[in-house]
Design a protein around this motif. Structure first.
Motif, PDB file in Angstrom:
ATOM      1  N   ALA A 114       0.845  -1.195   0.000  1.00 42.00           N
ATOM      2  CA  ALA A 114       0.000   0.000   0.000  1.00 42.00           C
ATOM      3  C   ALA A 114       0.876   1.239   0.000  1.00 42.00           C
ATOM      4  CB  ALA A 114      -0.928  -0.010   1.210  1.00 42.00           C
ATOM      5  N   SER A 144       3.610  -2.549  -6.938  1.00 46.76           N
ATOM      6  CA  SER A 144       2.936  -1.649  -6.000  1.00 46.76           C
ATOM      7  C   SER A 144       2.488  -0.361  -6.692  1.00 46.76           C
ATOM      8  CB  SER A 144       3.869  -1.321  -4.832  1.00 46.76           C
ATOM      9  OG  SER A 144       4.240  -2.497  -4.143  1.00 46.76           O
ATOM     10  N   GLY A 166      -1.387   1.080  -7.232  1.00 40.62           N
ATOM     11  CA  GLY A 166      -1.806   2.417  -6.808  1.00 40.62           C
ATOM     12  C   GLY A 166      -2.404   3.230  -7.932  1.00 40.62           C
TER      13      GLY A 166
END
Length: 440
Positions: free
Chosen positions: A173, A281, A285
């Protein structure tokens, strides 16, 4: 054929069951010791040989036949890092008593595991798998062997079929504020300088022909002789291209750079591993905010993925990252093609050669906002076996620093990748602010 093979073939039964060397020794001792005890009038020898003879006769009398099987239930082709559960179905033949099977044990990730001795009639076996390392790998290979009474008759050993999964790169995250305001369309979450239908006020101006009545600002219009309308910013999405440099896979030990990494995945903690994790990642996002994300392999352009949206695109990108890492290898001339105009290009590389710098500069000259992410391990250690190890490391570090400074002079933002991507997020937040430089 040797004598042992002839004896083994003579004791082979239906379905592939065969006598072990222990069976031959039991027959030999069970007959020889009582005969020798009778000739020598030694009761001890008779009593010593009787159990061997009884065991051999019992194994000969027991009905052992059929072909036992061990079947591993199918595993999913792709999986997330962590634990998984599967089952092994056992179909023992008539007369089988024991099963020796190789199964992974807890804490043996990346290993086929030890051999477990179980009852042949134990039924389905629940197997827990665990693998944290992304990439391809073998999770289970159920080598097995069935044994009859007292282990004197066996079936096998049989080498099992390898069962593996593709563990996708993990998704971390990342903090908010990932994307710059470089619009590619009028649907998205990023504010542009063009007028549109978002909730953020852009300007209040005089009414013009074609303006909608619902946009009239009555508070301002009542204080003015003419009508005024409220104008809002347009919300747009962005094209993002993750350019992955798979030509080099460098660890923290400089002495290992000239040797390959044994295994089906990248070097743990190396530059390729960091680049793949960062790309996964970042893609998650971007796609979470509705942007189009694509992938470019600088060493092998044919492995790229066109920009797309949605969860399916994220799964496609994560799978392709594994493919790119599997096909990684040196390519003399990196290339970056088919980049949408005005897209954000994130170049993930250790930047140890001039060619990848030229690729990044050319993308910036074509009008793209380029972000260079340095994935070289920060804790480099020199080669201690050579007297010039420290000097070589210093030269490598200075050359890389020179390349990074050269990209900054061309307006390219250069940031190192940290564990949670905070440096990348901070740079892109500065890119969202008009008139603020993004190079640091």
């Amino acid at each position: 054929m040797s004598r042992a093979d002839r004896i083994r073939a003579a004791f082979t039964r239906e379905g592939g069951w065969r006598a072990t060397d222990a069976y031959g020794r039991a027959v030999l001792l069970g007959v020889a010791l009582p005969v020798l005890g009778g000739l020598l009038h030694k009761v001890e020898l008779v009593l010593l040989g009787a159990p061997f003879l009884v065991s051999a006769l019992f194994a000969l009398a027991v009905r052992v036949r059929g072909v036992p099987t061990v079947t591993v239930r199918p595993l999913p082709r792709t999986a997330e890092p962590g634990s998984a559960t599967t089952g092994v179905d056992v179909d023992p033949a008539e007369g089988a008593e024991f099963l020796a099977v190789r199964l992974p044990a807890p804490g043996t990730a990346g290993d086929l595991g030890p051999v477990h001795l179980l009852p042949a009639t134990s039924g389905p076996i629940v197997v827990k798998l665990r693998r944290e390392a992304w990439g391809e790998g073998v999770d289970l290979r159920a080598d097995h062997l069935f044994a009859g009474p007292d282990g004197l008759l066996v079936h096998g050993p049989v080498v099992g079929v390898e069962r593996g999964r593709v563990v996708l790169p993990p998704v971390d995250a990342l903090p908010a504020g990932l994307l710059p305001a470089r619009a590619a369309g009028l649907v998205g979450v990023h504010r542009t300088r063009r007028p549109g239908d978002s909730t953020e006020l852009r300007d209040i101006r005089a009414f013009q022909a074609g303006d909608r009545l619902r946009r009239i600002d009555w508070r301002v219009s009542l204080r003015s002789p003419v009508l005024h309308v409220r104008e809002h910013h347009a919300e747009a999405d962005a094209d993002v291209v993750l350019a992955l440099d798979t030509r080099l896979d460098l660890g923290s030990r400089v002495a290992d750079w000239s040797t390959g990494h044994a295994g089906r995945t990248s070097r743990p903690g190396g530059s390729a591993d960091t680049a793949v994790r960062a790309a996964s990642s970042l893609a998650a996002g971007y796609l979470r905010q509705g942007d189009r994300v694509g992938l470019a392999d600088l060493g092998r352009p044919q492995l790229g993925v066109r920009p797309g949206i949605g969860r399916r695109q994220l799964l496609r990108l994560r799978n392709q990252l594994v493919v790119c890492a599997r096909a990684a290898g040196w390519a003399p001339r990196p290339s970056l093609h088919r980049v949408p105009h005005g897209a954000l290009v994130v170049v993930l590389s250790p930047f140890l050669d001039d060619h990848v710098v030229e690729v990044a500069v050319q993308a910036a000259r074509r009008g793209s906002l380029v972000l260079a992410v340095d994935v070289l391990p920060p804790d480099l250690r020199p080669d201690e076996e050579t007297p010039w190890g420290e000097g070589a490391l210093r030269v490598i570090t200075l050359e890389q620093r020179t390349r990074l400074e050269a990209m900054k002079q061309h307006g390219i933002a250069v940031v190192p990748w940290d564990e949670r991507g905070h440096s990348v997020a901070a740079t892109l937040r500065r890119a969202n602010r008009p008139g603020r430089p993004v190079v640091r």
